[in-house]
Design an enzyme around this catalytic site. Structure first.
Site, mmCIF file in Angstrom:
data_model
loop_
_atom_site.group_PDB
_atom_site.id
_atom_site.type_symbol
_atom_site.label_atom_id
_atom_site.label_comp_id
_atom_site.label_asym_id
_atom_site.label_seq_id
_atom_site.Cartn_x
_atom_site.Cartn_y
_atom_site.Cartn_z
ATOM 1 N N ASP A 21 0.963 -1.259 0.037
ATOM 2 C CA ASP A 21 0.006 0.001 -0.016
ATOM 3 C C ASP A 21 0.726 1.311 -0.109
ATOM 4 O O ASP A 21 0.796 2.225 1.110
ATOM 5 C CB ASP A 21 -1.053 0.114 1.208
ATOM 6 C CG ASP A 21 -2.001 1.194 1.331
ATOM 7 O OD1 ASP A 21 -2.358 1.523 0.032
ATOM 8 O OD2 ASP A 21 -2.479 1.366 2.175
ATOM 9 N N HIS A 56 -2.773 0.552 11.895
ATOM 10 C CA HIS A 56 -2.404 -0.927 11.458
ATOM 11 C C HIS A 56 -1.017 -1.192 11.675
ATOM 12 O O HIS A 56 -0.350 -0.258 11.143
ATOM 13 C CB HIS A 56 -3.242 -1.193 10.437
ATOM 14 C CG HIS A 56 -3.188 -0.236 9.339
ATOM 15 N ND1 HIS A 56 -3.889 0.775 8.950
ATOM 16 C CD2 HIS A 56 -2.311 -0.035 8.183
ATOM 17 C CE1 HIS A 56 -3.632 1.446 7.841
ATOM 18 N NE2 HIS A 56 -2.343 0.966 7.667
ATOM 19 N N GLN A 112 -3.012 -5.570 6.168
ATOM 20 C CA GLN A 112 -2.872 -4.429 7.266
ATOM 21 C C GLN A 112 -3.996 -4.603 8.271
ATOM 22 O O GLN A 112 -5.181 -4.349 8.475
ATOM 23 C CB GLN A 112 -3.325 -3.111 6.585
ATOM 24 C CG GLN A 112 -2.391 -2.526 5.603
ATOM 25 C CD GLN A 112 -2.787 -1.342 4.416
ATOM 26 O OE1 GLN A 112 -3.795 -1.635 4.005
ATOM 27 N NE2 GLN A 112 -1.939 -0.185 4.503
ATOM 28 N N ARG A 124 3.731 12.426 10.779
ATOM 29 C CA ARG A 124 2.528 12.174 10.111
ATOM 30 C C ARG A 124 1.680 11.038 10.610
ATOM 31 O O ARG A 124 2.058 9.812 10.263
ATOM 32 C CB ARG A 124 2.537 12.436 8.648
ATOM 33 C CG ARG A 124 1.037 12.114 7.926
ATOM 34 C CD ARG A 124 1.581 12.045 6.265
ATOM 35 N NE ARG A 124 0.370 11.658 5.456
ATOM 36 C CZ ARG A 124 -0.339 10.543 5.543
ATOM 37 N NH1 ARG A 124 -0.149 9.530 6.077
ATOM 38 N NH2 ARG A 124 -1.422 10.438 4.564
ATOM 39 N N ASP A 176 -0.866 8.482 10.301
ATOM 40 C CA ASP A 176 -1.717 8.118 9.155
ATOM 41 C C ASP A 176 -2.930 7.315 9.784
ATOM 42 O O ASP A 176 -2.831 6.474 10.769
ATOM 43 C CB ASP A 176 -0.771 6.905 8.562
ATOM 44 C CG ASP A 176 -1.710 6.509 7.344
ATOM 45 O OD1 ASP A 176 -1.795 7.109 6.467
ATOM 46 O OD2 ASP A 176 -1.953 5.445 7.382
ATOM 47 N N GLU A 194 -3.590 12.636 10.096
ATOM 48 C CA GLU A 194 -4.340 12.524 8.690
ATOM 49 C C GLU A 194 -5.676 11.931 8.827
ATOM 50 O O GLU A 194 -5.660 11.045 9.530
ATOM 51 C CB GLU A 194 -3.602 11.499 7.757
ATOM 52 C CG GLU A 194 -4.058 11.246 6.365
ATOM 53 C CD GLU A 194 -4.488 10.238 6.101
ATOM 54 O OE1 GLU A 194 -4.980 10.025 4.932
ATOM 55 O OE2 GLU A 194 -4.638 9.068 6.723
ATOM 56 N N HIS A 215 -0.776 12.220 -2.583
ATOM 57 C CA HIS A 215 -0.624 10.784 -3.245
ATOM 58 C C HIS A 215 -1.816 9.934 -3.201
ATOM 59 O O HIS A 215 -1.854 8.987 -4.012
ATOM 60 C CB HIS A 215 0.645 9.873 -2.410
ATOM 61 C CG HIS A 215 0.070 9.843 -0.991
ATOM 62 N ND1 HIS A 215 -0.180 10.640 0.035
ATOM 63 C CD2 HIS A 215 -0.479 8.644 -0.311
ATOM 64 C CE1 HIS A 215 -0.571 10.246 0.943
ATOM 65 N NE2 HIS A 215 -0.847 8.671 0.609
ATOM 66 N N ASP A 216 -2.841 10.380 -2.542
ATOM 67 C CA ASP A 216 -4.126 9.623 -2.556
ATOM 68 C C ASP A 216 -5.108 10.257 -3.626
ATOM 69 O O ASP A 216 -5.040 11.096 -4.128
ATOM 70 C CB ASP A 216 -4.965 9.663 -1.100
ATOM 71 C CG ASP A 216 -4.115 8.839 -0.223
ATOM 72 O OD1 ASP A 216 -3.666 7.651 -0.670
ATOM 73 O OD2 ASP A 216 -4.043 9.094 0.790
HETATM 74 C C1 GLC Z 1 -3.426 6.892 4.477
HETATM 75 C C2 GLC Z 1 -2.685 6.762 3.540
HETATM 76 C C3 GLC Z 1 -3.208 6.082 2.273
HETATM 77 C C4 GLC Z 1 -3.438 4.535 2.839
HETATM 78 C C5 GLC Z 1 -3.901 4.464 4.008
HETATM 79 C C6 GLC Z 1 -3.844 3.027 4.744
HETATM 80 O O1 GLC Z 1 -4.894 7.173 4.070
HETATM 81 O O2 GLC Z 1 -2.585 8.258 3.066
HETATM 82 O O3 GLC Z 1 -2.089 6.082 1.012
HETATM 83 O O4 GLC Z 1 -3.634 3.744 1.782
HETATM 84 O O5 GLC Z 1 -3.563 5.397 4.979
HETATM 85 O O6 GLC Z 1 -2.330 3.149 5.408
#
Ligand code: GLC
Length: 627
Positions: A125, A168, A236, A266, A268, A310, A380-381
């Site tokens: 991922d 995760h 995950q 960051r 996540d 995030e 990136h998403d």
């Molecule tokens: C966050 C990341 C993304 C990832 C997700 C799971 O949203 O920005 O790219 O797929 O977490 O880790």
């Protein structure tokens, strides 16, 4: 002498502990107070905080003091971020050192290295499936390399941000391996169920994050014959944050990374950290208690370090990640302004700024405490069309229909679309469609280039610079996603990479085009984007009112298609105006005067504004920062 220094350091620790104790212990008491080993847990946490502080290198302790004295350092208008995958940008961590001149030239002072901790092999991922949080991905380098990059950045007054995935771990992480081997202590690190009964009950109210390629939120693990909570991909495994041992382990990791020289963690996917039956298991109150407690731990043992949370959620749900109510000033220092991003694309497609104005005026306060936004246009998403039915309803339109139209528009399907995006994770059950694509591809450059349409390419350049000027002045740290400074187009090569082909987000995660970068002083669309962005960031630095702590007041614009933000500083107001239409806009002088504009000087173009027919004429996609 040495003893005196140690006593002094201990005293600083004690003072910081006293400062943050009221932010920490009540949260932990509420979360874990009923756990049989609560007292033991608190003792171990205190020891971990103290050991991390004792091990903290001298230069970082000095930085701690510095930032204690200048707590607004990250809100200042000289901060501007750049986000990249290490391999795609530079090849390796060491090679990043050679690219710092380039970034500095652009005006970058903050660098986010996309996931760099050791991922599981194969599909990870994009690195968000981590098997070892204390090691660097061996394909990219070593922990020593990371420390070297951190210190090189520090020497240049730049900051380092890295990802820490809290929700995760990879199923290959040592904790998960132990859980699979049957160790009950480690099984309690995750959410494992003996039968599908409870998972099925949870599923009734859960949403799907990756409905396409990873449907469902649970995965059957054959070796234990248990059902494991896996919100994202099946590799995950969600952590069980109700277990205090998980809190302790993650805190230790956080402090370990802080002591390597990281400035910003960051965090996540934080929204998913706490589960409650009958809910979406997103943004539960405990998530904010956990995040405040983690923040307090850093304030005690490594106060130079900030948290970027995030949480890509609805407007009302996002603000608490920057600390609201009892968490005010105590939670994330930074969080992504997802709504600003979505509303930018919404206004660009509709040429109508009414919804953007409404959403940003009514759902967001003018100031935040000890916090600011991470502003961005692309990351990136994918882009999820986070516009609520209520907000659409204010304009008499249907939420689902409008969201579907935006997806079609940015996929390039709707009539009149200038965009060339790709679908991501279409959910037939909810009708939800998300979009991938680079800034330039979504803004019209890809279509213009393919069709050899010069004027359309020029419009696309102006749309891109409109976006950069918006995120540079709204309030917060603007984050530039790699390649967007050069208007790089979509990269379709991911389709031939087996572990990427299922995930269209790779279309906007290209390899850096250094040939394009080398030609950045030319007059191609890409060079003009680079020069335009460099100009914007240089001017941002010079305007004190663009500090993140200065109130951001979204105004009702006097003409349709205009987006207007007043940054109300103590000495003067900067009025940032953006034309989202394809025509000229005429902004009446009376309105400008009423908003306090005396000199009518544009800080962005460094020019006096001349009025025509009793107003300011703003060209298509034009932007000004008036004082
Ligand atoms: C966050 C990341 C993304 C990832 C997700 C799971 O949203 O920005 O790219 O797929 O977490 O880790």
């Amino acid at each position: 002498m040495a003893r005196k220094a140690k006593t002094q350091q201990d005293e600083i620790f004690t003072l910081r502990l006293q400062r943050s104790a009221p932010d920490l212990w009540p949260m932990l008491e509420a979360l874990y107070g009923s756990h049989p080993d609560y007292t033991g847990f608190c003792d171990r946490l205190l020891t971990a905080l103290h050991s991390a502080w004792a091990a903290r290198p001298a230069d970082l302790r000095r930085l701690d003091l510095h930032r204690d004295l200048e707590p607004d350092w990250f809100q200042r208008p000289d901060r501007a971020g750049y986000v990249f995958y290490i391999d795609r940008f530079a090849g390796s961590l060491r090679n990043v050192l050679d690219k710092l001149d380039y970034l500095q030239e652009l005006g970058i002072t903050y660098v986010h290295l996309m996931p760099c901790l050791k991922p599981r092999p194969g599909d990870s991922d994009g690195g968000y499936s981590v098997m070892d949080y204390r090691a660097i991905n061996p394909d990219l380098g070593t922990m020593e390399d990371l420390e070297q990059v951190a210190s090189a950045l520090r020497d240049r007054g730049m900051n380092l941000c890295i990802d820490l995935v809290l929700n995760h771990t990879a199923k290959e992480h040592a904790w998960a391996e132990a859980a699979r081997a049957g160790d009950p202590a480690y099984q309690d690190y995750y959410l494992m169920f003996d039968s599908p009964e409870l998972p099925n009950r949870f599923e009734e109210t859960l949403v799907e994050v990756f409905p396409d390629n990873a449907p469902g939120n649970f995965t059957h693990d054959p070796s234990t014959d248990k059902w494991v909570w896996t919100t994202f991909n099946d590799h995950q495994w969600d952590l069980n944050w109700a277990n205090p041992q998980v809190f302790l382990e993650v805190t230790e990791i956080m402090l370990f990374l802080a002591n390597r020289g990281v400035d910003v963690l960051r965090l996540d996917a934080v929204a998913f950290m706490w589960k409650r039956m009958g809910t979406r298991c997103q943004s539960e109150p405990e998530v904010h208690m956990l995040l405040q407690a983690l923040r307090a731990c850093c304030r005690i043992a490594c106060p130079a370090v900030l948290h970027l949370e995030e949480a890509i959620v609805a407007p009302a749900e996002m603000l608490p990640y920057l600390g609201r109510g009892r968490h005010d000033g105590k939670e994330g220092n930074l969080a992504y302004h997802n709504s600003l991003m979505v509303q930018f694309w919404n206004a660009l497609a509709t040429r109508d700024t009414r919804m953007m104005t409404h959403v940003l005026r009514t759902h967001f306060p003018a100031t935040l405490t000890n916090a600011t936004y991470a502003t961005y246009i692309r990351c990136h998403d994918d882009i999820g069309w986070a516009i609520t039915d209520e907000d659409a309803g204010v304009f008499g339109i249907s939420g689902p229909a409008h969201r579907a139209w935006l997806a079609d528009f940015y996929e390039g399907q709707a009539p009149g679309s200038f965009a060339r995006g790709r679908l991501f994770q279409e959910n037939p059950l909810t009708g939800d469609k998300r979009i991938s694509g680079s800034f330039a591809a979504l803004a019209g450059l890809e279509k213009a280039v393919n069709e050899g349409d010069g004027p359309a390419a020029e419009t696309a350049v102006q749309r891109i610079l409109l976006g950069h000027a918006l995120i540079a002045s709204f309030g917060g740290i603007p984050l530039i996603y790699m390649g967007d400074e050069l208007a790089m187009l979509n990269d379709h090569s991911y389709l031939s990479v087996p572990e990427h082909a299922h995930d269209s987000r790779w279309v906007h995660r290209p390899r850096m085009d250094w040939a394009l970068a080398a030609a950045r002083e030319g007059d191609s669309p890409s060079a003009r984007c680079f020069q335009g962005l460099r100009h914007i960031l240089a001017h941002r630095r010079a305007v004190a009112e663009l500090h993140g702590g200065v109130p951001t007041v979204v105004l009702v614009p006097p003409v349709p298609g205009l987006f207007a933000v007043a940054r109300r500083g103590p000495a003067r107001t900067v009025l940032c105006l953006f034309n989202f239409t394809d025509g000229w806009l005429h902004v009446p002088e009376g309105w400008l005067r009423a908003e306090g504009m005396q000199q009518l000087y544009d800080e962005l173009s460094e020019a006096q504004v001349t009025l025509h027919d009793g107003g300011l004429s703003l060209p298509p996609q034009g932007r000004v920062w008036l004082v």
